[in-house]
Scaffold this motif. Structure first.
Motif, mmCIF file in Angstrom:
data_model
loop_
_atom_site.group_PDB
_atom_site.id
_atom_site.type_symbol
_atom_site.label_atom_id
_atom_site.label_comp_id
_atom_site.label_asym_id
_atom_site.label_seq_id
_atom_site.Cartn_x
_atom_site.Cartn_y
_atom_site.Cartn_z
ATOM 1 N N PRO A 203 -6.663 -7.667 13.755
ATOM 2 C CA PRO A 203 -6.764 -6.992 15.044
ATOM 3 C C PRO A 203 -5.765 -5.833 15.089
ATOM 4 O O PRO A 203 -4.622 -5.994 14.670
ATOM 5 N N THR A 204 -6.201 -4.684 15.537
ATOM 6 C CA THR A 204 -5.401 -3.449 15.630
ATOM 7 C C THR A 204 -4.908 -2.930 14.269
ATOM 8 O O THR A 204 -3.959 -2.174 14.198
ATOM 9 N N GLY A 205 -5.542 -3.342 13.207
ATOM 10 C CA GLY A 205 -5.080 -2.863 11.905
ATOM 11 C C GLY A 205 -6.173 -2.990 10.871
ATOM 12 O O GLY A 205 -7.347 -2.838 11.176
ATOM 13 N N TYR A 206 -5.767 -3.277 9.643
ATOM 14 C CA TYR A 206 -6.765 -3.428 8.586
ATOM 15 C C TYR A 206 -6.221 -4.305 7.467
ATOM 16 O O TYR A 206 -5.019 -4.582 7.401
ATOM 17 N N ALA A 207 -7.139 -4.742 6.617
ATOM 18 C CA ALA A 207 -6.741 -5.511 5.428
ATOM 19 C C ALA A 207 -7.073 -4.681 4.198
ATOM 20 O O ALA A 207 -7.861 -3.745 4.278
ATOM 21 N N TRP A 208 -6.445 -5.020 3.094
ATOM 22 C CA TRP A 208 -6.690 -4.233 1.875
ATOM 23 C C TRP A 208 -6.658 -5.128 0.643
ATOM 24 O O TRP A 208 -6.044 -6.204 0.643
ATOM 25 N N VAL A 209 -7.344 -4.659 -0.379
ATOM 26 C CA VAL A 209 -7.256 -5.271 -1.713
ATOM 27 C C VAL A 209 -7.054 -4.115 -2.686
ATOM 28 O O VAL A 209 -7.944 -3.294 -2.870
ATOM 29 N N PHE A 210 -5.847 -4.033 -3.243
ATOM 30 C CA PHE A 210 -5.504 -2.921 -4.127
ATOM 31 C C PHE A 210 -5.166 -3.466 -5.525
ATOM 32 O O PHE A 210 -4.087 -4.054 -5.722
ATOM 33 N N PRO A 211 -6.044 -3.272 -6.486
ATOM 34 C CA PRO A 211 -5.723 -3.716 -7.844
ATOM 35 C C PRO A 211 -4.740 -2.766 -8.518
ATOM 36 O O PRO A 211 -4.816 -1.554 -8.289
ATOM 37 N N TRP A 212 -3.831 -3.307 -9.294
ATOM 38 C CA TRP A 212 -2.881 -2.382 -9.958
ATOM 39 C C TRP A 212 -2.696 -2.668 -11.452
ATOM 40 O O TRP A 212 -1.723 -2.268 -12.066
ATOM 41 N N GLY A 213 -3.722 -3.319 -12.056
ATOM 42 C CA GLY A 213 -3.693 -3.539 -13.507
ATOM 43 C C GLY A 213 -3.192 -4.921 -13.868
ATOM 44 O O GLY A 213 -2.680 -5.659 -13.022
ATOM 45 N N ARG A 214 -3.377 -5.316 -15.139
ATOM 46 C CA ARG A 214 -2.910 -6.613 -15.659
ATOM 47 C C ARG A 214 -3.409 -7.782 -14.790
ATOM 48 O O ARG A 214 -2.696 -8.743 -14.549
ATOM 49 N N ALA A 215 -4.644 -7.636 -14.271
ATOM 50 C CA ALA A 215 -5.249 -8.670 -13.413
ATOM 51 C C ALA A 215 -4.451 -8.900 -12.128
ATOM 52 O O ALA A 215 -4.638 -9.911 -11.456
ATOM 53 N N ARG A 216 -3.587 -7.975 -11.789
ATOM 54 C CA ARG A 216 -2.791 -8.100 -10.558
ATOM 55 C C ARG A 216 -3.464 -7.336 -9.413
ATOM 56 O O ARG A 216 -4.021 -6.245 -9.618
ATOM 57 N N VAL A 217 -3.387 -7.926 -8.218
ATOM 58 C CA VAL A 217 -4.044 -7.355 -7.043
ATOM 59 C C VAL A 217 -3.136 -7.560 -5.833
ATOM 60 O O VAL A 217 -2.665 -8.676 -5.601
ATOM 61 N N ARG A 218 -2.902 -6.484 -5.074
ATOM 62 C CA ARG A 218 -2.143 -6.647 -3.824
ATOM 63 C C ARG A 218 -3.145 -6.792 -2.682
ATOM 64 O O ARG A 218 -3.963 -5.896 -2.453
ATOM 65 N N VAL A 219 -3.061 -7.939 -2.016
ATOM 66 C CA VAL A 219 -3.972 -8.219 -0.909
ATOM 67 C C VAL A 219 -3.123 -8.346 0.346
ATOM 68 O O VAL A 219 -2.198 -9.172 0.386
ATOM 69 N N GLY A 220 -3.440 -7.553 1.356
ATOM 70 C CA GLY A 220 -2.564 -7.577 2.528
ATOM 71 C C GLY A 220 -3.292 -7.356 3.832
ATOM 72 O O GLY A 220 -4.468 -6.988 3.876
ATOM 73 N N VAL A 221 -2.537 -7.588 4.886
ATOM 74 C CA VAL A 221 -3.026 -7.379 6.243
ATOM 75 C C VAL A 221 -1.926 -6.664 7.015
ATOM 76 O O VAL A 221 -0.756 -7.056 6.929
ATOM 77 N N GLY A 222 -2.313 -5.620 7.755
ATOM 78 C CA GLY A 222 -1.313 -4.910 8.558
ATOM 79 C C GLY A 222 -1.824 -4.687 9.963
ATOM 80 O O GLY A 222 -3.028 -4.478 10.163
ATOM 81 N N VAL A 223 -0.944 -4.759 10.939
ATOM 82 C CA VAL A 223 -1.322 -4.466 12.318
ATOM 83 C C VAL A 223 -0.327 -3.459 12.904
ATOM 84 O O VAL A 223 0.796 -3.326 12.417
ATOM 85 N N THR A 224 -0.796 -2.781 13.922
ATOM 86 C CA THR A 224 0.063 -1.804 14.598
ATOM 87 C C THR A 224 0.743 -2.481 15.784
ATOM 88 O O THR A 224 0.082 -3.111 16.590
ATOM 89 N N TYR A 225 2.064 -2.324 15.848
ATOM 90 C CA TYR A 225 2.821 -2.823 17.003
ATOM 91 C C TYR A 225 3.086 -1.661 17.950
ATOM 92 O O TYR A 225 3.205 -0.547 17.484
ATOM 93 N N PRO A 226 3.172 -1.816 19.229
ATOM 94 C CA PRO A 226 3.183 -3.109 19.908
ATOM 95 C C PRO A 226 1.782 -3.658 20.193
ATOM 96 O O PRO A 226 1.647 -4.797 20.611
ATOM 97 N N GLU A 227 0.718 -2.867 19.914
ATOM 98 C CA GLU A 227 -0.623 -3.342 20.262
ATOM 99 C C GLU A 227 -0.935 -4.706 19.648
ATOM 100 O O GLU A 227 -1.585 -5.551 20.235
ATOM 101 N N GLY A 228 -0.482 -4.923 18.413
ATOM 102 C CA GLY A 228 -0.843 -6.147 17.694
ATOM 103 C C GLY A 228 0.181 -7.264 17.845
ATOM 104 O O GLY A 228 0.156 -8.243 17.094
#
Ligand SMILES: Cc1cc2nc3c(=O)[nH]c(=O)nc-3n(C[C@H](O)[C@H](O)[C@H](O)COP(=O)(O)OP(=O)(O)OC[C@H]3O[C@@H](n4cnc5c(N)ncnc54)[C@H](O)[C@@H]3O)c2cc1C
Length: 409
Positions: A203-228
């Motif tokens: 809510p009020t943000g987005y999620a991501w899946v960013f691969p960076w090699g060697r089978a590694r992946v950064r998966v995250g969720v971010g929201v904007t404050y104060p809305e979130g």
């Protein structure tokens, strides 16, 4: 040097060894200035606090080698019911080996003669009749030391410590908060870069899946404050990884190697981020794009410009605000308008319903890959918006679009 600084004197003191501070330090040292960097973390670049998505051409310009960049092939943008898919450009999006990149910049700064002090926290600026002349720091041994400097560059990220002390800045009130797992995820296609929105995801943000090699992946969720405010980021992230059927299969069987959490300003810095003897740069001065929370290359660029201003100040023996703030004027000339538009869009997006996001993805789907990448890159031009309108004439009625067009003409 591991024992921490003793009472020292230098041309330039850089506080904070993130992308902005390290770039400033490298360029100051390369320009022959005595340069000291203090960083409160014990290890430069660690723990990682950013997802590392960036643009190849831009960071290569600042010397980041290809070996630290993982180029993706396509970008998927998903809402609850819709998806748009784009091809990456040759010099387009890549994901950084973040720790590797910051350590690389630190090595280069050291090679040019900068003295780096990790595990050393700046406590407060040294002020002499309103002029900043360095900082008091806490060494790894717990001792207070003064480092005197002709120019002090504050690159402390969201903390923005000198702005609070010298400019009376109350701190950023609107900011993004991100939680990310760095996974070993051998089933995730390494060529695929994902951004996902929707109330069930972030809510009020987005999620991501960013691969960076060697089978590694950064998966995250971010929201904007104060809305979130009040959003349980961990619950959102776990749900995204385990329950969202679009992602759970390729992320199944993954192992979490690192947990990252970080904050990013989502508002413009209210004043001129400078004072006599002081330049405030990077996130500390609100220099990440609010569109998607992208700041690394903008902050590197600001570090580069800050070094130019510091060199001029030292050469002329004039570290006045007028000389130092030239770096900000140059940065603002290039990015100021785009950042203003990005912030408008961010504020609007923070209140999007799922139905609005579905419509937005339908609009995006009509764009060419080039148009989408230019938009995502916060590179707003009249040509881009006219091209977007040609493919989506209905947008011409939207108040936000009219405002943006007015700003661009
Ligand atoms: C979760 C998350 C994901 C992100 N993803 C992306 C992305 O994919 N792509 C992108 O381009 N940007 C991304 N960003 C934004 C990007 O990370 C920042 O814009 C960028 O790191 C800012 O660089 P900086 O050097 O200004 O500050 P920072 O990277 O915040 O570095 C500041 C440094 O100062 C140090 N410091 C603070 N206070 C003191 C003190 N008192 N004394 C000494 N040292 C101090 C800190 O320890 C830190 O190392 C993300 C941010 C977050 C939070």
């Amino acid at each position: 040097m591991t024992g921490g600084p003793r009472n020292l004197s230098t041309d330039v003191l850089v506080i904070g060894a993130g992308p902005a501070g390290l770039m400033a330090a490298r360029e100051c040292a390369a320009g022959g200035l005595g340069t000291i960097v203090v960083e409160k973390k014990k290890e430069i670049g660690s723990p990682v606090q950013t997802s590392g998505a960036t643009y190849i051409a831009e960071v290569r310009r600042y010397g980041v080698p290809s070996s630290l960049l993982h180029r993706v092939e396509h970008i998927r943008f998903l809402s609850s019911r819709e998806e748009a898919r784009f091809r990456n450009e040759k010099e387009g999006i890549a994901v950084l080996d973040v720790r590797g990149t910051l350590q690389f910049l630190a090595e280069q700064a050291a090679a040019k003669g900068a003295r780096l002090y990790p595990a050393t926290r700046a406590l407060e600026p040294v002020l002499n009749r309103g002029v900043v002349q360095g900082a008091v720091v806490l060494t790894p041994q717990g001792a207070r030391q003064t480092i005197e400097a002709g120019v002090t560059i504050d690159a402390t990220g969201l903390a923005s410590i000198s702005a609070r002390r010298v400019l009376g800045f109350p701190g950023f009130r609107r900011f993004g908060v991100g939680l990310e797992y760095d996974l070993y995820a051998p089933r995730w296609p390494q060529e695929e870069f994902v951004l996902a929105v929707g109330s069930d995801i972030a809510p009020t943000g987005y999620a991501w899946v960013f691969p960076w090699g060697r089978a590694r992946v950064r998966v995250g969720v971010g929201v904007t404050y104060p809305e979130g405010q009040g959003v349980d980021l961990q619950a959102c992230l776990e749900r995204f990884i385990e329950k969202d059927r679009r992602f759970s299969a390729p992320l199944a069987g993954s192992g979490c190697i690192e947990v990252h959490k970080g904050f990013i300003p989502d508002e413009a810095f209210p004043d001129e981020p400078a004072a006599d003897g002081l330049l405030i740069i990077g996130d500390a001065a609100g220099q990440a794009s609010a569109l998607a929370g992208e700041g690394i290359r903008f902050c590197m660029e600001m570090g580069f410009l800050a070094a130019g201003a510091a060199r001029e100040a030292v050469r002329k023996g004039d570290p006045s605000k007028a000389v130092l703030a030239k770096a900000h004027a140059a940065w603002r000339k290039k990015h100021g308008r785009n950042f203003r538009i990005a912030l408008e869009i961010n504020k609007r997006m923070a209140s999007f319903s799922d139905a609005q996001w579905d419509k937005a993805v339908q609009v995006l789907r009509r764009l060419s890959s080039r148009q989408f990448l230019q938009f995502l890159k916060t590179d707003f031009t009249l040509g881009l918006f006219l091209g977007v309108l040609a493919r989506n004439p209905g947008l011409a009625k939207k108040a936000l679009v009219r405002r943006v067009l007015k700003d661009l003409t």
